[in-house]
Design a protein around this motif. Structure first.
Motif, PDB file in Angstrom:
ATOM      1  N   GLN A  37       0.738  -1.172  -0.137  1.00 33.76           N
ATOM      2  CA  GLN A  37       0.075   0.026   0.073  1.00 33.76           C
ATOM      3  C   GLN A  37       0.725   1.294   0.149  1.00 33.76           C
ATOM      4  N   ILE A  38       0.276   2.408  -0.400  1.00 39.08           N
ATOM      5  CA  ILE A  38       1.177   3.422  -0.421  1.00 39.08           C
ATOM      6  C   ILE A  38       0.731   4.238   0.798  1.00 39.08           C
ATOM      7  N   ASN A  39      -0.458   4.380   1.437  1.00 42.63           N
ATOM      8  CA  ASN A  39      -0.805   5.208   2.606  1.00 42.63           C
ATOM      9  C   ASN A  39      -1.171   4.362   3.592  1.00 42.63           C
ATOM     10  N   LEU A  40      -1.452   2.949   3.445  1.00 42.79           N
ATOM     11  CA  LEU A  40      -1.700   2.291   4.580  1.00 42.79           C
ATOM     12  C   LEU A  40      -0.493   1.164   4.987  1.00 42.79           C
ATOM     13  N   ALA A  41      -0.407   0.955   6.506  1.00 44.86           N
ATOM     14  CA  ALA A  41       0.518   0.169   6.546  1.00 44.86           C
ATOM     15  C   ALA A  41       0.327  -1.358   6.717  1.00 44.86           C
ATOM     16  N   PRO A  42       1.553  -2.028   6.170  1.00 43.64           N
ATOM     17  CA  PRO A  42       1.050  -3.432   5.976  1.00 43.64           C
ATOM     18  C   PRO A  42       0.403  -4.322   7.330  1.00 43.64           C
ATOM     19  N   ARG A  43      -0.616  -5.393   6.926  1.00 42.95           N
ATOM     20  CA  ARG A  43      -1.119  -5.704   7.892  1.00 42.95           C
ATOM     21  C   ARG A  43      -1.285  -7.103   7.733  1.00 42.95           C
ATOM     22  N   LYS A  44      -0.978  -7.823   8.872  1.00 42.78           N
ATOM     23  CA  LYS A  44      -1.192  -9.363   8.952  1.00 42.78           C
ATOM     24  C   LYS A  44      -1.613  -9.808  10.150  1.00 42.78           C
ATOM     25  N   ARG A  45      -2.746 -10.785   9.924  1.00 44.22           N
ATOM     26  CA  ARG A  45      -3.629 -11.089  10.919  1.00 44.22           C
ATOM     27  C   ARG A  45      -4.272 -12.641  10.542  1.00 44.22           C
TER      28      ARG A  45
END
Length: 343
Positions: A37-45
């Motif tokens: 993403q450009i404006n969103l943080a990476p997300r793992k769940r």
């Protein structure tokens, strides 16, 4: 306490007066990894979707269906709850709510669904309407013969788990043709949405009136199927968005599908390309499985592969890559590993 007792009494009466009662349920566990993403943080769940329901068949005409489901009760196109957040982000709510409660009636060639109903209009993909959304209203399905149907729906989409927002009416004709190339399904439909400005939760375009001309079609030959959903908004872009999104009224998706999940050891592969302009759908109600940042004003592709391990269990993976069409640049890659057990 009184409500609980009344519920037990009503439940007992339903069971006692029904001809047949069936219970069903499912649990899906999924690993999610969202990156690039450009404006969103990476997300793992790690997330889960669980549902349990019952079907009470009273006689040859009337059937009652109910379902409890996990998810966000005030954002019902998000059916998953977070079990474990791998990256440092909020886990979100863990709601359980009544996702479906409707009566089904069969009158000769006509079938009626009334209550908090599932989506029954034919579509190849969830491009226009996310199937996890169960609005309040009616759906009529009338058989014109073995290969032709008329479908009409009139309902109020939900604003949260209890209130509603706006009103949607749908008319669809569906026909199936047997040809040398395979079985062809053709479904033109019309959609009228009357918006309402009083939404508390479902605020994405629900304040605008919109009308759509849509077409869903597929050709199936053996274990292969090619399908498409195409739609146009016939309304002008809302005045406050006209400078940036004028004429952004077209949506389409093309899907190639191979295989089925009917037999143990079978595979199902689906590859689709999506293009959804800003006002080609009602943004609040469109599918959100492919893109993290948008349900409209984006394009991209989505690949899904599933494998049935047993009669009740399958495993699979999904990979999507999307980017914004107009406005500030945004993009994302969504990767999922998942397994589902049905009982």
């Amino acid at each position: 306490m009184k409500i609980f007792v009344v519920g037990i009494v009503l439940w007992t009466l339903l069971i006692a007066t029904s001809r047949a009662t069936e219970f069903d349920g499912s649990v899906l566990v999924r690993y999610e990894n969202e990156t690039d993403q450009i404006n969103l943080a990476p997300r793992k769940r790690i997330r889960a979707i669980a549902a349990i329901g019952f079907t009470n068949e009273f006689n040859d005409v009337w059937t009652l269906v109910a379902q409890l489901r996990t998810g966000l009760k005030n954002k019902q196109n998000v059916p998953a709850i977070t079990l474990h957040q791998i990256t440092d982000q909020a886990a979100g709510d863990k709601d359980v709510y009544l996702s479906r409660l409707y009566a089904k009636a069969q009158f000769g060639k006509m079938t009626l669904f009334a209550g908090k109903i599932p989506w029954k209009t034919h579509q190849v993909t969830d491009l226009f309407w996310d199937r996890h959304l169960n609005p309040i209203g009616i759906h009529l399905d009338y058989k014109l013969g073995t290969a032709n149907r008329l479908k009409f729906a009139s309902f109020k989409p939900l604003d949260g788990h209890s209130n509603t927002i706006g009103h949607m009416s749908i008319f669809q004709y569906q026909t199936k043709l047997s040809t040398d190339f395979g079985e062809i399904t053709l479904s033109p439909w019309l959609v009228d949405y009357r918006g309402d400005s009083d939404a508390v939760y479902a605020k994405k375009d629900t304040q605008f009136d919109n009308q759509f001309i849509r077409f869903s079609g597929a050709i199936k030959r053996g274990t292969w199927q090619f399908g498409t959903d195409v739609g146009w908004s016939v309304k002008n872009t809302p005045l406050e968005f006209r400078d940036e999104f004028d004429g952004q009224n077209l949506s389409y998706t093309f899907e190639i599908k191979h295989g089925e999940l009917k037999n143990i050891g079978s595979y199902l592969t689906q590859l689709k390309y999506l293009h959804v302009e800003r006002f080609a759908v009602v943004t609040e109600f469109a599918q959100n499985a492919s893109s993290r940042f948008a349900t409209s004003n984006f394009k991209g592709w989505d690949l899904r592969i599933r494998h049935r391990l047993s009669k009740k269990l399958w495993v699979g993976g999904r990979l999507s890559r999307t980017q914004r069409l107009l406005g500030a640049p945004e993009q994302g890659v969504r990767f999922r590993l998942e397994t589902k057990y049905t009982f």
